[in-house]
Design a protein around this motif. Structure first.
Motif, PDB file in Angstrom:
ATOM      1  N   LEU A 213     119.060  28.180  39.356  1.00 50.50           N
ATOM      2  CA  LEU A 213     119.352  29.526  39.853  1.00 50.50           C
ATOM      3  C   LEU A 213     118.626  30.598  39.036  1.00 50.50           C
ATOM      4  O   LEU A 213     118.522  31.735  39.464  1.00 50.50           O
ATOM      5  CB  LEU A 213     120.880  29.708  39.732  1.00 50.50           C
ATOM      6  N   HIS A 214     118.142  30.200  37.869  1.00 46.69           N
ATOM      7  CA  HIS A 214     117.542  31.184  36.968  1.00 46.69           C
ATOM      8  C   HIS A 214     116.019  31.044  36.868  1.00 46.69           C
ATOM      9  O   HIS A 214     115.399  31.664  35.997  1.00 46.69           O
ATOM     10  CB  HIS A 214     118.176  31.068  35.568  1.00 46.69           C
ATOM     11  N   ILE A 215     115.430  30.258  37.742  1.00 42.45           N
ATOM     12  CA  ILE A 215     113.989  29.971  37.595  1.00 42.45           C
ATOM     13  C   ILE A 215     113.139  31.243  37.696  1.00 42.45           C
ATOM     14  O   ILE A 215     112.247  31.480  36.880  1.00 42.45           O
ATOM     15  CB  ILE A 215     113.538  28.920  38.643  1.00 42.45           C
ATOM     16  N   LYS A 216     113.434  32.070  38.685  1.00 41.76           N
ATOM     17  CA  LYS A 216     112.604  33.265  38.875  1.00 41.76           C
ATOM     18  C   LYS A 216     112.898  34.328  37.824  1.00 41.76           C
ATOM     19  O   LYS A 216     111.988  34.988  37.309  1.00 41.76           O
ATOM     20  CB  LYS A 216     112.847  33.839  40.279  1.00 41.76           C
ATOM     21  N   THR A 217     114.170  34.483  37.490  1.00 41.95           N
ATOM     22  CA  THR A 217     114.537  35.559  36.566  1.00 41.95           C
ATOM     23  C   THR A 217     114.195  35.242  35.110  1.00 41.95           C
ATOM     24  O   THR A 217     113.624  36.080  34.404  1.00 41.95           O
ATOM     25  CB  THR A 217     116.048  35.878  36.694  1.00 41.95           C
ATOM     26  N   LEU A 218     114.520  34.019  34.669  1.00 43.42           N
ATOM     27  CA  LEU A 218     114.285  33.701  33.251  1.00 43.42           C
ATOM     28  C   LEU A 218     112.900  33.108  32.990  1.00 43.42           C
ATOM     29  O   LEU A 218     112.377  33.217  31.888  1.00 43.42           O
ATOM     30  CB  LEU A 218     115.371  32.730  32.750  1.00 43.42           C
ATOM     31  N   HIS A 219     112.326  32.481  34.012  1.00 39.57           N
ATOM     32  CA  HIS A 219     111.037  31.791  33.813  1.00 39.57           C
ATOM     33  C   HIS A 219     109.973  32.320  34.786  1.00 39.57           C
ATOM     34  O   HIS A 219     109.323  31.532  35.490  1.00 39.57           O
ATOM     35  CB  HIS A 219     111.197  30.282  34.029  1.00 39.57           C
ATOM     36  N   PRO A 220     109.767  33.650  34.846  1.00 35.40           N
ATOM     37  CA  PRO A 220     108.874  34.200  35.888  1.00 35.40           C
ATOM     38  C   PRO A 220     107.427  33.751  35.753  1.00 35.40           C
ATOM     39  O   PRO A 220     106.720  33.655  36.753  1.00 35.40           O
ATOM     40  CB  PRO A 220     109.001  35.715  35.686  1.00 35.40           C
TER      41      PRO A 220
END
Ligand code: FES
Ligand SMILES: [Fe+2]
Length: 380
Positions: A213-220
């Motif tokens: 769920l955090h791929i785009k936000t934490l690992h842009p």
């Protein structure tokens, strides 16, 4: 291979394509509210350590001790243990404490014929039996037969060595080892291993691995350009989970028949073996991380980096695997670690009395659900 109930590689890819087409992701039925107190309560932590002692917990990959005499010594759930491959090729595990005055008989890892205590020289064979007691006449009442290293239950399965320190947990809470697939094979080459301590609660680190769920936000810039945001296949098997993180390049398998799809390099499989082990099968290497709880606020991370199963250990493959591991360590892993530290820093801020794990955090919900039920099953 054991019946795990996990999807085949081709089926996983099919589920990924469905999600791409429908802009969906696997989701669980429940939302879980985990009390924040459970991350800093000393009583809860003591119970978690007790649980770790009562479960069969992965101690190291089989590939870490391939030959007779190979051993690994470390603290597991607060207890110094040593695991060794004996003359017959079987794995033995002992409490790492000399039977004279308790000094540890093995440190770190290596290969040996005997464990010789560095204090007064008592020596033990690989099966734990006493081989030699210097100045024997000074110990007239010591019986060699009852002064061997104290064994701990050990079993080697699925390319892993599992130890169970204590018996007596209710059967219902026992991890079914049959439900675990053969994630590792003993012939994989370990090209790096490390231990370091992080000032975080062990469960925060587990959680960071178990959702996309955090791929785009934490690992842009590290993961997102190659993958998807919140597009995962999430499967629970027994007490464990497998979370699939597909790469966009998996699209090229769309027209390949399901049974012929080779997903190696097209996705990352993250296996969570309950309670504290994560095995990530990445494009060019496999990492095994054991999160060993030290205190409520500190965790020892034991990491093994290996070539992928089925790969030969020639120089080219190992170099490729090292590059893969290096990229991960320099990018996504750093971002995850920073996030976990930031959560830890605010745990006792009073902002939250619980954390909410939603439908897309299905594997974490399963983790907390199983953890909570297992703690209930502990003997008094
Ligand atoms: S404590 Fe090991 S020989 Fe004395
Ligand atoms: Fe992450």
């Amino acid at each position: 291979m054991a019946e795990t109930g996990l999807l085949s590689d081709g089926e996983v890819a099919e589920r990924v394509f469905d999600h791409v087409d429908n802009k969906t992701s696997d989701s669980g039925e429940k939302v879980w509210r985990e009390p924040v107190e459970n991350y800093h309560s000393e009583a809860r932590f003591a119970d978690e350590i007790r649980l770790l002692k009562h479960l069969p917990v992965p101690f190291c990959p089989s590939a870490a001790i391939p030959n007779t005499g190979d051993y690994v010594a470390r603290i597991a759930a607060g207890t110094p243990l040593v695991v060794v491959r004996d003359e017959e090729g079987n794995v033995q595990a002992f409490r790492n404490a000399c039977r004279h005055r308790g000094m540890q008989v093995a440190q770190g890892s290596g290969c040996t014929k005997y464990f010789v205590c560095a204090y007064h020289g008592w020596a033990y064979r690989l099966d734990g039996s006493v081989q030699h007691i210097p100045h024997r006449e000074g110990f007239p009442d010591v019986n060699e037969d009852t002064h061997g290293l104290v064994p701990v239950e050990v079993i080697e399965r699925h390319g892993l060595v599992f130890v169970t320190q204590e018996q007596g947990i209710s059967r219902g809470a026992l991890q079914g080892l049959d439900e675990i697939p053969d994630v590792l094979s003993p012939d994989q080459t370990i090209f790096a291993s490390s231990e370091n301590t992080g000032d975080v609660n062990w469960k925060l680190n587990m959680e960071a691995n178990l959702e996309g769920l955090h791929i785009k936000t934490l690992h842009p810039e590290s993961f997102f350009p190659y993958g998807y945001d919140n597009l995962n296949v999430v499967e629970s098997f027994g007490n464990n989970n497998r979370v699939t993180f597909p790469f966009r390049r998996i699209e090229k398998l769309r027209d390949t028949p399901i049974v012929e799809r080779n997903v190696a390099g097209q996705l990352t499989y993250v296996y969570h073996l309950f309670p504290n082990v994560v095995i990530a099968v990445l494009s060019n290497h496999t990492s095994v991380t054991i999160s060993e709880p030290l205190t409520t606020t500190s965790t020892r991370f034991i990491t093994y980096r290996m070539t992928n199963s089925g790969e030969t250990s020639d120089k080219k493959n190992v170099a490729r695997a090292k590059r893969d591991a290096g990229f991960l360590a320099d990018t996504g892993s750093k971002e995850d670690a920073a996030a976990v530290r930031a959560i830890q820093a605010g745990l006792t801020s009073g902002a939250n009395d619980h954390f909410t794990f939603g439908h897309y955090e299905k594997a974490i919900v399963h983790f907390h659900e199983v953890l909570s039920a297992s703690l209930q099953g502990l003997p008094d």
